[in-house]
Structures are given as C-alpha cells and as structure tokens.
Design a protein around this motif. Structure first.
Motif, PDB file in Angstrom:
ATOM      1  N   HIS A  63      35.782  43.305  37.820  1.00 17.03           N
ATOM      2  CA  HIS A  63      36.158  42.107  37.088  1.00 17.03           C
ATOM      3  C   HIS A  63      36.919  42.569  35.862  1.00 17.03           C
ATOM      4  O   HIS A  63      36.535  43.554  35.233  1.00 17.03           O
ATOM      5  CB  HIS A  63      34.923  41.309  36.660  1.00 17.03           C
ATOM      6  N   GLY A  64      37.992  41.862  35.523  1.00 21.06           N
ATOM      7  CA  GLY A  64      38.733  42.277  34.355  1.00 21.06           C
ATOM      8  C   GLY A  64      39.861  41.345  33.996  1.00 21.06           C
ATOM      9  O   GLY A  64      39.953  40.225  34.496  1.00 21.06           O
ATOM     10  N   THR A  65      40.745  41.838  33.121  1.00 28.23           N
ATOM     11  CA  THR A  65      41.896  41.088  32.639  1.00 28.23           C
ATOM     12  C   THR A  65      43.155  41.901  32.906  1.00 28.23           C
ATOM     13  O   THR A  65      43.182  43.109  32.644  1.00 28.23           O
ATOM     14  CB  THR A  65      41.766  40.839  31.119  1.00 28.23           C
ATOM     15  N   THR A  67      46.447  43.420  32.008  1.00 32.30           N
ATOM     16  CA  THR A  67      47.101  43.748  30.731  1.00 32.30           C
ATOM     17  C   THR A  67      48.550  44.181  30.915  1.00 32.30           C
ATOM     18  O   THR A  67      49.314  44.152  29.953  1.00 32.30           O
ATOM     19  CB  THR A  67      46.332  44.848  29.977  1.00 32.30           C
ATOM     20  N   HIS A  80      39.053  46.473  32.711  1.00 32.01           N
ATOM     21  CA  HIS A  80      37.947  46.068  33.587  1.00 32.01           C
ATOM     22  C   HIS A  80      36.586  46.469  33.030  1.00 32.01           C
ATOM     23  O   HIS A  80      36.471  47.363  32.204  1.00 32.01           O
ATOM     24  CB  HIS A  80      38.133  46.632  35.002  1.00 32.01           C
ATOM     25  N   ASP A 109      45.724  37.052  32.869  1.00 28.77           N
ATOM     26  CA  ASP A 109      44.822  36.440  33.847  1.00 28.77           C
ATOM     27  C   ASP A 109      43.502  37.204  33.919  1.00 28.77           C
ATOM     28  O   ASP A 109      43.475  38.437  33.932  1.00 28.77           O
ATOM     29  CB  ASP A 109      45.448  36.434  35.244  1.00 28.77           C
ATOM     30  N   LYS A 110      42.405  36.463  33.971  1.00 28.89           N
ATOM     31  CA  LYS A 110      41.080  37.035  34.241  1.00 28.89           C
ATOM     32  C   LYS A 110      40.953  37.075  35.757  1.00 28.89           C
ATOM     33  O   LYS A 110      41.231  36.076  36.436  1.00 28.89           O
ATOM     34  CB  LYS A 110      39.973  36.165  33.640  1.00 28.89           C
ATOM     35  N   ASP A 112      39.010  38.848  39.525  1.00 26.41           N
ATOM     36  CA  ASP A 112      38.071  39.632  40.315  1.00 26.41           C
ATOM     37  C   ASP A 112      38.955  40.417  41.272  1.00 26.41           C
ATOM     38  O   ASP A 112      39.950  39.890  41.786  1.00 26.41           O
ATOM     39  CB  ASP A 112      37.134  38.741  41.122  1.00 26.41           C
ATOM     40  N   LYS A 129      42.223  35.194  40.897  1.00 24.25           N
ATOM     41  CA  LYS A 129      42.060  34.691  39.535  1.00 24.25           C
ATOM     42  C   LYS A 129      40.682  34.049  39.415  1.00 24.25           C
ATOM     43  O   LYS A 129      40.190  33.440  40.361  1.00 24.25           O
ATOM     44  CB  LYS A 129      43.137  33.632  39.219  1.00 24.25           C
ATOM     45  N   GLN A 130      40.075  34.182  38.253  1.00 20.12           N
ATOM     46  CA  GLN A 130      38.762  33.580  38.016  1.00 20.12           C
ATOM     47  C   GLN A 130      38.928  32.122  37.635  1.00 20.12           C
ATOM     48  O   GLN A 130      39.887  31.704  37.083  1.00 20.12           O
ATOM     49  CB  GLN A 130      38.011  34.316  36.913  1.00 20.12           C
TER      50      GLN A 130
END
Length: 130
Positions: A63-65, A67, A80, A109-110, A112, A129-130
């Motif tokens: 899970h992360g963003t 960048t 992450h 975007d956040k 998975d 995308k979450q």
C-alpha cells in the motif's frame, strides 16, 4: 658495530624491495597451475549469483502513494508501507512497471499494488487506486 649497521641496512633494503612486488597469482589446487586473479574472482562471483535466494522471486502486496512516474524508463516510484513478505520497512522506491500500470495512475494517487520481488528489485504487476 659496522656489521650491525650493515645488517640493518641490508634488512631495510630487502623490506623496501619487497614492498614494490605484486601479490602472487593464486594457484589452482587441482592442477597446480596459476589462475589469473580476474578468473579467480569471477568464479567466486559466479557461485554467488547462482545462489537460490538471489533468483527466487517473491510475490507481495503493498500500500502506498505514487510519487513519480517515468514512462520512458518504465518505472513507477511508490512511497510504500512495510512489505512483510520481503522483510522491507516502509520506504520510497522505484519499481519496474508495464505501460498499462503507469497509465492507470497519476502522481499523488493512494494505491494498493501487487509486486514481484527479485533480490532488491521489484516489478509492480497490478495496481488499484484506493
């Protein structure tokens, strides 16, 4: 007294001469023939590359963003959380990614994601995308 000085001078001369010599070439145990230093090193390195752990791929989820996205290089950078399957702490890291992956998200975007890890490198195989 002169003999002592002469002995010391000769000893120092011998040590000084020995400092300039190159290291001896390793000898192969089976053949008693010299092995070039580069060959000796590469054979050790070759054995390391063949280790099972280095070639074993691990499938993991994270899970992360997002960048950064570099479509030309085919990479996506994710900030992450920990990835327990790889024993990785949270970090920011670039992963290989197919064009379908990099086109599906944008910076900020956040997400998975599914990743396949080989050694210290990874490839994102799915992203949502979450």
């Amino acid at each position: 007294m002169n003999y002592v000085r002469l002995t010391i001078a000769l000893g120092l001369a011998a040590l000084t001469a020995a400092c300039g010599k190159k290291a001896e070439t390793p000898v192969a145990a089976e053949t008693n023939q010299a092995v070039p230093a580069a060959a000796a090193m590469s054979s050790d390195m070759g054995n390391m590359a063949m280790a099972p752990a280095a070639s074993t791929a691990i499938k993991a989820k994270g899970h992360g963003t997002v960048t950064a996205i570099d479509k030309a290089a085919g990479t996506i950078t994710l900030d992450h959380g920990p990835i327990p399957e790889a024993k990785w702490p949270a970090m920011t890291m670039a992963f290989k990614a197919a064009p379908a992956i990099t086109d599906a998200v944008k910076i900020g975007d956040k997400v998975d994601f599914d990743v396949t890890l080989t050694g210290s490198a990874g490839e994102v195989t799915a992203i949502h995308k979450q």
